[in-house]
Design a protein around this motif. Structure first.
Motif: not given
Length: 239
Positions: A106-110, A140-150, A160-161, A218-224
């Motif tokens: 979730p986007y933090q401003i809520d 469990l073994p470590s894991h690095r996600a490619d990106a986080v979006y809000y 942002d997109f 229709y579109a859904e918006g996201f922040k990066t």
């Protein structure tokens, strides 16, 4: 990709948060053959309407509508999301178990404090998940996600997109209607809340307005969390 791995994992503080913010995107990704999952941090046990059992059934029904591969619940107390080692470790275990490429929060401003706490907790877990020597609940073994979006829950923010959900808006609305205990008009046996007074219609209007901003229905918006790196294809340049 490992059989248990996901392309996308979306976190929400409560069942229905993810659907409000990005159900159309999850349905779109599923329809394109990608594996998606949802992790709810709490059982929403303090909800004014419905019960934990009812909300579990509603959440499962919504996930099926969206084609989600998995839906898990961490059972953190409602209004009890905090940045402590126990909760961080629980979230790290989920991330390392399903190894998502992309994580949505979730986007933090809520208006709801739990949504901001959810974002902060998962941000901490995303960082810790990538640390080799960090121990989660299952080691469990470590894991690095490619990106986080809000994604957005309440309110209308400048994205942002955006993702075009014109073809999956009906699935989004259906997933929200699966939560009849939350979004149905309040009667004598139920408490009137912001969700019982045309909330689904408000969400639909927001996605239509977001779509108008980017030239689709229709579109859904996201922040990066960080700037996007685009190539000529991402810039929309065709030869």
């Amino acid at each position: 990709m490992n059989q248990s791995s996901l392309h996308v994992l979306a976190f929400g503080a409560h069942p229905d948060d993810v659907e409000i913010g990005m159900a159309g995107t999850l349905a779109k990704l599923h329809n394109e053959g990608l594996k998606t999952g949802i992790c709810d941090l709490t059982l929403a046990d303090l909800s004014s309407n419905g019960t934990v059992d009812i909300r579990k059934k509603e959440a499962d029904a919504a996930a099926e509508i969206l084609g989600s591969t998995i839906r898990v619940n961490l059972g953190i107390p409602d209004r009890g999301i905090r940045l402590d080692n126990e909760q961080i470790s629980k979230v790290v275990t989920v991330i390392r178990t399903y190894k998502p490429k992309l994580i949505f929060i979730p986007y933090q401003i809520d208006r709801h404090p739990d949504h901001g706490w959810c974002a902060r907790l998962v941000e901490e877990a995303v960082f810790s998940s990538a640390i080799k020597n960090y121990r989660d609940t299952e080691n469990l073994p470590s894991h690095r996600a490619d990106a986080v979006y809000y994604y957005f829950i309440n309110g209308f923010h400048k994205p942002d997109f955006c993702v075009d959900i014109s073809e999956t808006i009906t699935q989004k609305i259906a997933s929200l209607k699966a939560y009849a205990s939350q979004f149905s008009k309040a009667d004598s046996d139920r408490v009137e809340t912001p969700l019982t007074n045309g909330y689904i219609e408000t969400v639909e209007a927001r996605e239509r307005m977001m779509g108008k901003e980017v030239g689709v229905i229709y579109a859904e918006g996201f922040k990066t969390a960080r700037p996007l790196l685009l190539d000529s294809h991402g810039l929309g340049v065709n030869q």
